[in-house]
Design a protein around this motif. Structure first.
Motif, PDB file in Angstrom:
ATOM      1  N   GLN A 108       0.936  -1.166   0.124  1.00  0.00           N
ATOM      2  CA  GLN A 108       0.070   0.041  -0.043  1.00  0.00           C
ATOM      3  C   GLN A 108       0.797   1.174   0.030  1.00  0.00           C
ATOM      4  O   GLN A 108       0.505   2.151  -0.681  1.00  0.00           O
ATOM      5  N   ARG A 109       1.911   1.273   0.688  1.00  0.00           N
ATOM      6  CA  ARG A 109       2.813   2.328   0.938  1.00  0.00           C
ATOM      7  C   ARG A 109       3.462   2.743  -0.518  1.00  0.00           C
ATOM      8  O   ARG A 109       3.366   3.779  -1.179  1.00  0.00           O
ATOM      9  N   LEU A 110       3.899   1.811  -1.061  1.00  0.00           N
ATOM     10  CA  LEU A 110       4.632   1.737  -2.474  1.00  0.00           C
ATOM     11  C   LEU A 110       3.619   2.353  -3.557  1.00  0.00           C
ATOM     12  O   LEU A 110       3.940   3.585  -4.414  1.00  0.00           O
ATOM     13  N   ILE A 111       2.533   1.942  -3.460  1.00  0.00           N
ATOM     14  CA  ILE A 111       1.435   2.457  -4.419  1.00  0.00           C
ATOM     15  C   ILE A 111       1.213   3.806  -4.308  1.00  0.00           C
ATOM     16  O   ILE A 111       1.237   4.690  -5.232  1.00  0.00           O
ATOM     17  N   LEU A 112       0.861   4.016  -2.884  1.00  0.00           N
ATOM     18  CA  LEU A 112       0.515   5.359  -2.512  1.00  0.00           C
ATOM     19  C   LEU A 112       1.557   6.426  -2.878  1.00  0.00           C
ATOM     20  O   LEU A 112       1.575   7.754  -3.134  1.00  0.00           O
ATOM     21  N   VAL A 113       2.872   5.932  -2.596  1.00  0.00           N
ATOM     22  CA  VAL A 113       4.128   7.001  -2.869  1.00  0.00           C
ATOM     23  C   VAL A 113       4.209   7.161  -4.564  1.00  0.00           C
ATOM     24  O   VAL A 113       4.435   8.176  -4.808  1.00  0.00           O
ATOM     25  N   VAL A 114       4.030   6.148  -5.291  1.00  0.00           N
ATOM     26  CA  VAL A 114       3.745   6.348  -6.619  1.00  0.00           C
ATOM     27  C   VAL A 114       2.890   7.235  -6.949  1.00  0.00           C
ATOM     28  O   VAL A 114       3.032   8.272  -7.981  1.00  0.00           O
ATOM     29  N   LEU A 115       1.601   7.071  -6.541  1.00  0.00           N
ATOM     30  CA  LEU A 115       0.610   7.848  -6.909  1.00  0.00           C
ATOM     31  C   LEU A 115       0.713   9.403  -6.404  1.00  0.00           C
ATOM     32  O   LEU A 115       0.258  10.501  -7.114  1.00  0.00           O
ATOM     33  N   GLY A 116       1.450   9.556  -5.248  1.00  0.00           N
ATOM     34  CA  GLY A 116       1.721  10.779  -4.454  1.00  0.00           C
ATOM     35  C   GLY A 116       2.731  11.228  -4.498  1.00  0.00           C
ATOM     36  O   GLY A 116       3.295  12.300  -3.739  1.00  0.00           O
TER      37      GLY A 116
END
Length: 259
Positions: free
Chosen positions: A152-160
């Motif tokens: 989840q952290r990786l996905i959100l860092v990519v998105l944000g």
């Protein structure tokens, strides 16, 4: 720069509940909770304003706002030509109905020339604060942070990414852009837009259920909020709470070996 002396300074007698303390760079005004009491703030002095704010800014009205005590509460009203900005982006126009102040601290920003904003700090004492002492020596309370799984952290860092770089007007990446970058970072996993959207939705659902996330994460309007708006709310709240921090951008350089 000298700060105005606060009426809440150490050694001052405790204020009665409902007392209003208003402060700007120019000084401090205290108002007792008495029916009909009015405190005015703005660029002018004397009869125009009890508390001066933005004295050198001609965009600030001479009498820009007022605080009136009635029905057991302090009410804030905009009387100036420029907007007032309150927490969570709430704006007040001269035509806006007065709003009641809650007990505690409320910052009010007066829009000025260009990008200038002038701060008026408001503090209404409550029953619990009247006899309380200084809290200077107590342990600092950390911000509310939420737990995230590694994927989840990786996905959100990519998105944000733009949020974590503190860009002026950040926007989230699209799921298509995120899928392309995640496929490069972690080629051993199959990435697709629907998969990313599903994992983001899982985070939103968990945070919404917590009851204390600061922004809307679900559709509240029957017309429907766009997914991009909900992603913006999610990323904004996670960054402001320091759940996501700039060092997390290192994940974009190395990815994660496993989830």
């Amino acid at each position: 720069m000298n700060r105005p002396r606060s009426s809440l300074a150490h050694g001052a007698p405790p204020a009665r509940p409902g007392t209003l303390h208003a402060r700007s760079l120019a000084g401090t005004v205290t108002g007792s909770p008495e029916a009909g009491r009015i405190i005015r703030f703005g660029r002018g002095g004397g009869p125009d304003a009890d508390l001066r704010v933005g004295e050198d800014d001609p965009r600030v009205s001479r009498r820009h706002g007022e605080l009136a005590y009635r029905r057991g509460q302090w009410w804030l009203r905009n009387t100036g030509q420029q907007l007032l900005r309150l927490p969570r982006g709430q704006m007040m126009h001269v035509s806006t109905e007065p709003i009641p102040l809650a007990a505690g601290y409320t910052p009010v920003f007066v829009k000025g020339s260009g990008f200038r904003e002038h701060l008026v700090e408001l503090h209404v004492t409550d029953h619990g604060a009247a006899g309380s002492g200084s809290r200077r020596g107590i342990e600092t309370l950390p911000p509310k942070r939420w737990s995230l799984a590694d994927d989840q952290r990786l996905i959100l860092v990519v998105l944000g990414q733009e949020y974590l770089r503190y860009e002026p007007h950040p926007r989230p990446l699209t799921y298509r852009q995120a899928a392309a970058q995640l496929s490069f970072l972690c080629p051993e996993e199959s990435w697709g837009e629907s998969k990313i959207a599903h994992r983001v939705e899982k985070v939103r659902t968990a945070l919404e259920a917590s009851g204390d996330f600061p922004y809307d994460l679900r559709e509240q309007d029957p017309r429907g909020a766009s997914d991009n708006t909900l992603k913006h709310n999610l990323l904004r709240g996670l960054v402001e709470s320091t759940t996501l921090v700039p060092p997390d951008l290192d994940l974009l350089d190395r990815g994660l070996d496993e989830f």
